[in-house]
Scaffold this active site. Structure first.
Site, PDB file in Angstrom:
ATOM      1  N   GLY A  45      35.785  -0.770 -48.755  1.00 54.28           N
ATOM      2  CA  GLY A  45      35.807  -0.277 -50.131  1.00 54.28           C
ATOM      3  C   GLY A  45      37.224  -0.224 -50.671  1.00 54.28           C
ATOM      4  O   GLY A  45      37.943  -1.209 -50.666  1.00 54.28           O
ATOM      5  N   GLY A  46      37.626   0.943 -51.153  1.00 55.88           N
ATOM      6  CA  GLY A  46      38.945   1.087 -51.759  1.00 55.88           C
ATOM      7  C   GLY A  46      40.051   1.406 -50.787  1.00 55.88           C
ATOM      8  O   GLY A  46      41.147   1.779 -51.219  1.00 55.88           O
ATOM      9  N   PHE A  47      39.823   1.302 -49.482  1.00 50.98           N
ATOM     10  CA  PHE A  47      40.845   1.715 -48.525  1.00 50.98           C
ATOM     11  C   PHE A  47      41.393   0.576 -47.673  1.00 50.98           C
ATOM     12  O   PHE A  47      42.327   0.780 -46.919  1.00 50.98           O
ATOM     13  CB  PHE A  47      40.300   2.825 -47.614  1.00 50.98           C
ATOM     14  CG  PHE A  47      40.181   4.143 -48.314  1.00 50.98           C
ATOM     15  CD1 PHE A  47      41.265   4.998 -48.417  1.00 50.98           C
ATOM     16  CD2 PHE A  47      38.993   4.516 -48.900  1.00 50.98           C
ATOM     17  CE1 PHE A  47      41.156   6.212 -49.072  1.00 50.98           C
ATOM     18  CE2 PHE A  47      38.879   5.727 -49.567  1.00 50.98           C
ATOM     19  CZ  PHE A  47      39.969   6.585 -49.657  1.00 50.98           C
ATOM     20  N   GLY A  48      40.874  -0.607 -47.763  1.00 51.95           N
ATOM     21  CA  GLY A  48      41.426  -1.706 -47.004  1.00 51.95           C
ATOM     22  C   GLY A  48      40.360  -2.601 -46.419  1.00 51.95           C
ATOM     23  O   GLY A  48      39.173  -2.511 -46.770  1.00 51.95           O
ATOM     24  N   THR A  50      39.257  -5.318 -42.778  1.00 51.10           N
ATOM     25  CA  THR A  50      39.425  -5.662 -41.366  1.00 51.10           C
ATOM     26  C   THR A  50      39.339  -7.178 -41.236  1.00 51.10           C
ATOM     27  O   THR A  50      38.436  -7.812 -41.799  1.00 51.10           O
ATOM     28  CB  THR A  50      38.345  -5.000 -40.500  1.00 51.10           C
ATOM     29  OG1 THR A  50      38.421  -3.576 -40.657  1.00 51.10           O
ATOM     30  CG2 THR A  50      38.551  -5.335 -39.027  1.00 51.10           C
ATOM     31  N   LYS A  66      43.288  -4.207 -38.681  1.00 47.80           N
ATOM     32  CA  LYS A  66      42.786  -3.283 -39.697  1.00 47.80           C
ATOM     33  C   LYS A  66      43.905  -3.013 -40.699  1.00 47.80           C
ATOM     34  O   LYS A  66      45.043  -2.744 -40.313  1.00 47.80           O
ATOM     35  CB  LYS A  66      42.329  -1.973 -39.064  1.00 47.80           C
ATOM     36  CG  LYS A  66      41.013  -2.079 -38.314  1.00 47.80           C
ATOM     37  CD  LYS A  66      40.502  -0.692 -37.965  1.00 47.80           C
ATOM     38  CE  LYS A  66      39.090  -0.747 -37.420  1.00 47.80           C
ATOM     39  NZ  LYS A  66      38.530   0.600 -37.211  1.00 47.80           N
ATOM     40  N   ASP A 162      31.998  10.010 -34.593  1.00 43.51           N
ATOM     41  CA  ASP A 162      31.253   9.135 -35.506  1.00 43.51           C
ATOM     42  C   ASP A 162      30.465   8.084 -34.720  1.00 43.51           C
ATOM     43  O   ASP A 162      30.476   6.899 -35.063  1.00 43.51           O
ATOM     44  CB  ASP A 162      32.190   8.466 -36.502  1.00 43.51           C
ATOM     45  CG  ASP A 162      31.446   7.930 -37.731  1.00 43.51           C
ATOM     46  OD1 ASP A 162      30.318   8.401 -37.988  1.00 43.51           O
ATOM     47  OD2 ASP A 162      31.989   7.048 -38.408  1.00 43.51           O
TER      48      ASP A 162
END
Length: 637
Positions: A45-48, A50, A66, A162
């Site tokens: 999404g908006g964070f990067g 892989t 990453k 998680d």
């Protein structure tokens, strides 16, 4: 193809020849000067993103990169993302020594973006692998593979937080081995109270989502939910939105097929809403998983299912029992009567067992019935294989360093890092007694020929003699000035032989505990001992790379064998005393004709030190194990 690393690029795929991205104009050079980015694997999404990349400094070795490139600035979400990204790098650095956790290669900042480079694991995550509901046998395999990994990270004060199918990979190269990924949400046990609420709805337990607290039992709950998802194909996220945590009380209603009662009982306890009612440790779960569900694999008695040509001579462990009846070479079978003994011919690799094995194999033993194999592994497990029944009979939990079987094959002894010796009923896999008294790790155990006496050697430099019937300590033998690494008892039960880090071999009267003699000459630690069936020949292997042959009646050195290029770690003799087998940290196994002292064969299939050897009573099968986390089975040819 090349991949653009601009996180906002709408079409990052480019031909190899492009100097700039054809979609956004970003330069297509090497990241940090040596990473060639090849493919977009996922978008966070908006964070990067892989990526799959090649490291040109490592002969184009594949790796995973990453990227953290948040679109927002100066927000709490941005700061938290950076903290978790750095935490993931630190966790991988700490935990990556485990073969089922990716290794961290690099962590750096470039062009105001953070990058984490880690080991590429060939395989797929379980959310992509699953096409139909799993069987209880597959769930068993998953638990046996992952629980030692969870125990490993929990022992190091880390909780994953998680666990879900998307964060578990099924490794392509090793059947039924699973790898834990994505440690971005992991958390130190020291900070369990009042922490950030991180996890996936439906998979995370109550204490984690409501209080931000995380415990080993929290990971175990998530593992239970993962098993539920695989068994039923029902999304726990939807159940959670509809019922909260109440759905766990009726999870069995969603099963599509019957499963074994043992798996049901384990999942019942994993899927408890209240943390105190769950298992407290992965080790405890393993204790309840005594044997796999009896799912039939071979349909016709005496006929082995032929494997695909892509994996010649590699067999699932549940059909390994046929090796005692058939020699499988390139998919063809040879009758038992045509197989020579180890003394009559050289050896061929029949099969390699890597299923369920997640650590260095440090010890092996074959029961007198020739059907039961016991392996000790550095992943804190002892595995009992029933070849005849085509099953793993038991998975015993012990931080084991050495094993020995009574001559009748009924009792197993294990020496461990807990400074104790545990006695187990080999038939049931249940513990019988724990012997306490050592002040250091127990590196060696040996039974007397009548099975009534046990000797144990320790890093406390002593040897203890135990009465098996009562569990009482009979004697403590002192005299070594280094760790006692190996023990052997003569066939008449009168003499105990000990080998030590002090480079000496000592002979003891086992009845009185008196020292009879000290044999010197080795220039390194004594790592292995073996005594011929006639009781007259003693063999010793050492870190000086040699094997020495001693005449016990005269206590004199007879010969020195010098073919190994590194430490001699294991020795085994055939029951007729004709063939000696030695294993070494040079990665080889050597076969020797003992009467002539001539080396007959060298086996070099292991990828690392060979720590353990065992020979079947009929002298037709050699079993070896070592640093490459495999058990290899060899037959005469």
């Amino acid at each position: 193809m090349l991949c653009c690393i601009n996180p906002e690029c709408p079409n990052p795929v480019n031909p190899e020849v492009n100097a700039v991205c054809q979609a956004c104009g970003t330069p297509m050079g090497l990241l940090r000067g040596h990473y060639r980015v090849k493919q977009l694997l996922s978008n966070q999404g908006g964070f990067g993103r892989t990526y799959l990349a090649e490291d040109i400094d490592k002969l184009n070795e594949l790796c995973v990169i990453k990227q953290l490139a948040p679109k927002v600035q100066g927000t709490w979400a941005l700061q938290k993302a950076k903290e978790l990204f750095e935490l993931e790098a630190r966790q991988l650095q700490q935990l990556g020594e485990h073969p089922q956790i990716p290794t961290l290669y690099a962590y750096f900042e470039e062009q105001k973006q953070l990058y984490l480079v880690q080991q590429f694991i060939p395989g797929q995550t379980l959310d992509k692998v699953q096409t139909q509901a799993w069987s209880d046998r597959q769930i068993y395999d998953l638990l046996v593979s992952l629980l030692p990994v969870l125990q490993f990270i929990h022992d190091r004060q880390v909780i994953h937080r998680d666990l879900k199918p998307a964060n578990i990979m099924q490794r392509t190269a090793i059947e039924a081995q699973y790898v834990l990924i994505d440690f971005g949400a992991s958390k130190q046990l020291a900070f369990t109270t009042g922490g950030t609420q991180i996890g996936t709805l439906g998979y995370a337990p109550l204490e984690q989502m409501q209080q931000g607290e995380a415990y080993p039992a929290s990971d175990l709950y998530s593992l239970g939910v993962t098993c539920f998802r695989l068994l039923t194909q029902v999304d726990p996220h939807h159940l959670f939105l509809d019922q909260g945590y109440e759905w766990v009380k009726t999870w069995k209603n969603h099963l599509r097929q019957p499963i074994g009662s043992e798996i049901v009982q384990v999942l019942d306890r994993l899927l408890q809403k209240d943390r105190d009612r769950r298992y407290a440790s992965a080790e405890a779960v393993l204790k309840d998983l005594s044997s796999p569900p009896l799912t039939p694999v071979v349909s016709t008695l005496g006929v082995t299912q032929r494997l695909p040509s892509a994996k010649p001579r590699r067999f699932p462990i549940w059909i390994a029992s046929t090796i005692l009846v058939l020699s499988i070479v390139g998919g063809y079978s040879i009758s038992r009567r045509s197989i020579p003994t180890l003394s009559e011919g050289n050896l061929s690799l029949a099969t390699t067992i890597d299923r369920y094995l997640t650590g260095t194999i440090i010890a092996l033993a074959i029961a007198p019935d020739g059907q039961t194999l016991v392996s000790a592994t550095q992943d804190k497990t002892i595995k009992i294989w029933d070849w005849q029944a085509q099953a793993l009979k038991a998975n015993l939990v012990d931080d084991v360093l050495a094993i020995a079987l009574t001559p009748d094959g009924q009792t197993l002894a294990s020496g461990n890092t807990y400074r104790t010796v545990k006695l187990w009923d080999l038939r049931t896999g249940q513990p019988k007694r724990t012997l306490t008294g050592h002040q250091g790790n127990v590196f060696a155990v040996a039974f007397s020929p009548d099975g009534q006496t046990l000797a144990s050697g320790s890093s406390d430099q002593t040897i203890k003699i135990w009465d098996i019937a009562t569990g009482q300590l009979k004697n403590t033998l002192s005299g070594h000035t280094g760790w006692v690494r190996t023990l052997a008892i003569t066939p008449d039960g009168q003499t105990l032989v000990s080998g030590s880090e002090d480079s000496t071999i000592k002979l003891w009267d086992i009845a009185t505990g008196q020292l009879k003699n000290t044999l010197t000459g080795h220039q390194g630690a004594i790592r292995a001992l073996a005594i011929a069936p006639d009781g007259e020949t003693l063999l010793s292997g050492s870190s000086d790379n040699t094997i020495r042959i001693w005449h016990l009646p005269t206590e004199q050195l007879q010969d020195i064998l010098t073919a190994h290029a590194n430490y001699v770690l294991a020795l085994a003799l055939t029951t007729d005393g004709q063939t000696l087998v030695s294993g070494s940290s040079d990665g080889t196994i050597k076969l020797w004709d003992l009467p002539t002292r001539q080396m007959r064969d060298t086996l070099a299939e292991h990828r690392g030190s060979v720590w353990a050897l065992a020979i079947s009573p009929d002298r037709k099968t050699l079993v070896s194990g070592g640093e490459d986390r495999t058990i290899r089975i060899w037959r005469g040819r």
